[in-house]
Design a protein around this motif. Structure first.
Motif, PDB file in Angstrom:
ATOM      1  N   CYS A  37     -61.202 -14.189 143.259  1.00 35.40           N
ATOM      2  CA  CYS A  37     -62.235 -13.156 143.064  1.00 35.40           C
ATOM      3  C   CYS A  37     -63.417 -13.690 142.274  1.00 35.40           C
ATOM      4  O   CYS A  37     -64.556 -13.288 142.504  1.00 35.40           O
ATOM      5  CB  CYS A  37     -61.645 -11.947 142.349  1.00 35.40           C
ATOM      6  SG  CYS A  37     -60.220 -11.275 143.207  1.00 35.40           S
ATOM      7  N   HIS A  43     -61.943 -18.404 147.164  1.00 38.19           N
ATOM      8  CA  HIS A  43     -61.277 -17.377 147.976  1.00 38.19           C
ATOM      9  C   HIS A  43     -60.928 -17.874 149.368  1.00 38.19           C
ATOM     10  O   HIS A  43     -60.154 -17.260 150.082  1.00 38.19           O
ATOM     11  CB  HIS A  43     -62.083 -16.076 147.971  1.00 38.19           C
ATOM     12  CG  HIS A  43     -62.907 -15.762 149.180  1.00 38.19           C
ATOM     13  ND1 HIS A  43     -64.104 -16.364 149.470  1.00 38.19           N
ATOM     14  CD2 HIS A  43     -62.709 -14.878 150.173  1.00 38.19           C
ATOM     15  CE1 HIS A  43     -64.594 -15.864 150.586  1.00 38.19           C
ATOM     16  NE2 HIS A  43     -63.771 -14.961 151.035  1.00 38.19           N
ATOM     17  N   GLU A  73     -60.542  -0.483 141.906  1.00 34.57           N
ATOM     18  CA  GLU A  73     -60.208  -1.847 142.275  1.00 34.57           C
ATOM     19  C   GLU A  73     -59.333  -1.824 143.528  1.00 34.57           C
ATOM     20  O   GLU A  73     -58.670  -2.776 143.842  1.00 34.57           O
ATOM     21  CB  GLU A  73     -59.488  -2.514 141.085  1.00 34.57           C
ATOM     22  CG  GLU A  73     -59.181  -3.964 141.218  1.00 34.57           C
ATOM     23  CD  GLU A  73     -60.289  -4.908 140.779  1.00 34.57           C
ATOM     24  OE1 GLU A  73     -61.406  -4.463 140.477  1.00 34.57           O
ATOM     25  OE2 GLU A  73     -60.027  -6.109 140.758  1.00 34.57           O
ATOM     26  N   THR A 161     -61.674  -7.229 134.464  1.00 34.30           N
ATOM     27  CA  THR A 161     -62.677  -6.472 135.224  1.00 34.30           C
ATOM     28  C   THR A 161     -62.849  -5.097 134.595  1.00 34.30           C
ATOM     29  O   THR A 161     -61.860  -4.422 134.302  1.00 34.30           O
ATOM     30  CB  THR A 161     -62.226  -6.294 136.687  1.00 34.30           C
ATOM     31  OG1 THR A 161     -62.158  -7.578 137.298  1.00 34.30           O
ATOM     32  CG2 THR A 161     -63.205  -5.424 137.458  1.00 34.30           C
ATOM     33  N   ASN A 216     -67.211  -4.273 137.982  1.00 33.04           N
ATOM     34  CA  ASN A 216     -67.218  -3.623 139.297  1.00 33.04           C
ATOM     35  C   ASN A 216     -68.071  -2.366 139.210  1.00 33.04           C
ATOM     36  O   ASN A 216     -67.954  -1.617 138.232  1.00 33.04           O
ATOM     37  CB  ASN A 216     -65.799  -3.199 139.703  1.00 33.04           C
ATOM     38  CG  ASN A 216     -64.977  -4.337 140.270  1.00 33.04           C
ATOM     39  OD1 ASN A 216     -65.424  -5.473 140.338  1.00 33.04           O
ATOM     40  ND2 ASN A 216     -63.760  -4.020 140.677  1.00 33.04           N
ATOM     41  N   ASN A 244     -69.848  -7.074 140.655  1.00 31.32           N
ATOM     42  CA  ASN A 244     -69.336  -6.792 141.998  1.00 31.32           C
ATOM     43  C   ASN A 244     -69.757  -5.369 142.370  1.00 31.32           C
ATOM     44  O   ASN A 244     -69.187  -4.401 141.860  1.00 31.32           O
ATOM     45  CB  ASN A 244     -67.795  -6.920 141.962  1.00 31.32           C
ATOM     46  CG  ASN A 244     -67.138  -6.478 143.253  1.00 31.32           C
ATOM     47  OD1 ASN A 244     -67.779  -6.467 144.317  1.00 31.32           O
ATOM     48  ND2 ASN A 244     -65.861  -6.112 143.174  1.00 31.32           N
ATOM     49  N   MET A 246     -69.658  -2.548 144.848  1.00 38.65           N
ATOM     50  CA  MET A 246     -68.779  -2.217 145.979  1.00 38.65           C
ATOM     51  C   MET A 246     -69.263  -0.925 146.637  1.00 38.65           C
ATOM     52  O   MET A 246     -69.731  -0.021 145.936  1.00 38.65           O
ATOM     53  CB  MET A 246     -67.345  -1.978 145.498  1.00 38.65           C
ATOM     54  CG  MET A 246     -66.826  -2.996 144.516  1.00 38.65           C
ATOM     55  SD  MET A 246     -65.073  -2.727 144.136  1.00 38.65           S
ATOM     56  CE  MET A 246     -65.102  -1.153 143.334  1.00 38.65           C
ATOM     57  N   CYS A 288     -65.657  -9.273 147.681  1.00 36.18           N
ATOM     58  CA  CYS A 288     -64.581  -8.327 147.333  1.00 36.18           C
ATOM     59  C   CYS A 288     -64.067  -7.620 148.585  1.00 36.18           C
ATOM     60  O   CYS A 288     -64.837  -7.265 149.472  1.00 36.18           O
ATOM     61  CB  CYS A 288     -65.112  -7.304 146.342  1.00 36.18           C
ATOM     62  SG  CYS A 288     -63.940  -5.988 145.985  1.00 36.18           S
ATOM     63  N   GLN A 290     -61.925  -4.872 148.239  1.00 34.14           N
ATOM     64  CA  GLN A 290     -61.424  -3.564 147.790  1.00 34.14           C
ATOM     65  C   GLN A 290     -59.946  -3.422 148.170  1.00 34.14           C
ATOM     66  O   GLN A 290     -59.557  -2.556 148.956  1.00 34.14           O
ATOM     67  CB  GLN A 290     -62.286  -2.437 148.355  1.00 34.14           C
ATOM     68  CG  GLN A 290     -63.677  -2.433 147.731  1.00 34.14           C
ATOM     69  CD  GLN A 290     -64.623  -1.468 148.371  1.00 34.14           C
ATOM     70  OE1 GLN A 290     -65.168  -1.742 149.430  1.00 34.14           O
ATOM     71  NE2 GLN A 290     -64.834  -0.334 147.756  1.00 34.14           N
ATOM     72  N   LEU A 299     -57.641 -12.928 150.002  1.00 35.52           N
ATOM     73  CA  LEU A 299     -58.474 -11.735 150.127  1.00 35.52           C
ATOM     74  C   LEU A 299     -58.748 -11.558 151.614  1.00 35.52           C
ATOM     75  O   LEU A 299     -59.053 -12.502 152.318  1.00 35.52           O
ATOM     76  CB  LEU A 299     -59.799 -11.897 149.382  1.00 35.52           C
ATOM     77  CG  LEU A 299     -59.735 -12.270 147.908  1.00 35.52           C
ATOM     78  CD1 LEU A 299     -61.123 -12.133 147.277  1.00 35.52           C
ATOM     79  CD2 LEU A 299     -58.720 -11.454 147.146  1.00 35.52           C
TER      80      LEU A 299
END
Ligand code: CLF
Ligand code: SF4
Length: 474
Positions: A37, A43, A73, A161, A216, A244, A246, A288, A290, A299
């Protein structure tokens, strides 16, 4: 209507932070290089797993339904198997023995890891003893964070995070109906003020202890989208390593306040535009997925169902051999990847054009173009220009190929998800989907199969560039 795939495509098979070592200080690179991450590059090689040991939460977010996992998250609308710390330890040992890519254990709920602290702490202590080289990572809404920072530092948890959706409590009143703090329920502006102050205090405490912080933020159109520029400025100033941003997920069937009141999430292009506006701020995480509070794997893949407690034996023992062998392979591959990225950059710099195009790549990991178009459940999207190749995000899709057949309706969804993309690079594609993509103005090719992603994109850009303007205006 179902469409047979050509023999060159699916049917012929068994169906089966961008910053790198050269851009970060060595001590930071050492911390992030195996964290999927915290490093976009990592990743491609490394996996995380979450254990759902912390179900209690101390706030209410308007994008969360308490029946499901923490959506700060995780994807909303999924339920994890809740574990005791002892069960979590057995599960981590089973996964670490079987999944060679595993490098990080995260606790991301299903409630709040800092509020449900006893279970979080007990789990981390058990794992640190059994598998000392695994990185420990946690995610929190920040309200209880200042009370836990000293213990977090003592336990060598060096990735935290914090979800921060606002730095103006007035904005917060539209996101948080209440919080529970110091044995009392707070609502409205008072609740948002307390949450904001605690989040800022927590950030500063983590920074003082040199713990890497990722922030996040859930992007909620009409509520905090313009405000996100200010959030980015403040978290950067407070020392966050990554930000991040999202997209809000708010399907009505998830039963969240936002889902039920029709609050929409941003489109992929709206998210990208916002990210472009803040990209000179704190480094942005754009990869990310999620994931779930019980996610396992790279991921973008989820092997969680292979490792439910029904599959984990009572007397499981940790066997490090697969992880050790994999790390040796990765060390070698990574060197080659870095060299190829450099070559790709030089190749692009030699192209006399400023055109920036989006390229979608089908990949199973390892940094290569190595997945059939019809097998992809997501495409990784890169921006290519004479300035280089930059990862900009991913687009989730329904898998087109189902047992040798492709569904037209699924393909329509894939095409819609690829909005703004000029070309798809994959390891195989049949004539039917290729023609449909072409009719929608998207080129697709398997000519760069098994190339490094950046090398394949640079080669395509160099070869097709002359035709690109014509393609885009067609
Ligand atoms: Fe888990 Fe989060 Fe740690 Fe990663 S996830 S606790 S930092 S190990 Fe990663 Fe998943 Fe996005 Fe989270 S892709 S939802 S950012
Ligand atoms: Fe839900 Fe997580 Fe918000 Fe708690 S912090 S209400 S679990 S999204």
């Amino acid at each position: 209507m179902r469409k047979a795939l050509s023999s060159s495509g699916c049917a012929s098979s068994k169906c089966g932070s961008s910053s790198g070592s050269d851009e970060l200080p060595p001590e930071i690179w050492e911390k992030v290089k195996d964290h999927p991450c915290y490093s976009e590059e990592a990743h491609h090689y490394f996996a995380r797993m979450h254990v759902a040991v912390a179900p209690a939460c101390n706030i209410q977010c308007n994008y969360c339904n308490r029946k499901y996992d923490c959506s700060n998250e995780s994807r909303p609308g999924v339920v994890s198997e809740k574990l005791t710390p002892e069960q979590a330890m057995r599960k981590v040992m089973a996964v670490a023995s079987e999944v060679p890519q595993l490098s990080v254990l995260g606790i991301a709920g299903p409630g709040d890891a800092c509020y449900d602290w006893k279970k979080t702490k007990a789990t981390f202590e058990l794992i640190a003893e059994k598998i000392p080289d695994i990185k420990l990572c946690l995610s929190t809404n920040g309200l209880a964070l200042p009370d836990r920072v000293d213990e977090i530092a003592q336990m060598n948890i060096d990735h935290v995070t914090v979800t921060i959706n606002m730095v103006d409590p007035e904005v917060g009143t539209h996101i948080y109906p209440w919080i529970f703090y110091r044995n009392k329920r707070w609502t409205g502006l008072d609740a948002a003020k307390i949450l904001h102050e605690r989040q800022m205090e927590g950030l500063e405490m983590l920074k003082e202890r040199r713990i890497l912080v990722k922030v996040n933020s859930v992007l909620i159109p009409g509520i905090n989208d313009e405000h996100m520029l200010e959030v980015n400025r403040v978290v950067k100033q407070k020392g966050a390593f990554l930000h991040n941003i999202m997209p809000l997920i708010s399907e009505p069937e998830h039963g969240t306040y936002f889902g039920l009141t029709g609050q929409r999430g941003p489109t992929p292009m709206e998210l990208k535009k916002l990210q472009d506006r803040v990209s000179d701020g704190t480094k942005l995480m754009k990869h990310c997925r999620q994931c779930r509070a019980d996610a396992v794997g790279l991921l973008g893949e989820d092997r969680g169902q292979e490792f439910t407690m029904a599959h984990v034996s009572d007397d499981v023992a940790y066997d490090p051999s697969k992880r050790e062998a994999y790390r040796e392979i990765v060390a070698k591959e990574r060197g080659e990847h870095v060299e190829n990225r450099k070559k790709a950059s030089d190749q692009l710099a030699a192209v006399a054009s400023d055109a920036a195009v989006l390229v979608a790549v089908a990949t199973k990991g390892g940094g290569r173009i190595n997945q059939h178009f019809g097998h992809a459940k997501e495409f990784q999207v890169y921006e290519a220009s004479a300035r280089g190749v930059q990862f900009v995000g991913h687009r989730k899709v329904d898998q087109y190929c189902q047992g040798g057949w492709g569904e037209d309706a699924t393909l329509d969804g894939v095409i819609a998800a690829l909005e703004g993309v000029s070309v798809v690079l994959c390891s195989k594609i049949g004539d039917c989907p290729k023609d449909s993509l072409s009719a929608a103005g998207i080129q697709a090719t398997d000519s760069y199969a098994h190339e490094w992603i950046e090398a394949g994109i640079a080669a395509w850009y160099g070869a097709a560039h002359g035709k690109e303007q014509a393609l885009r205006s067609a």
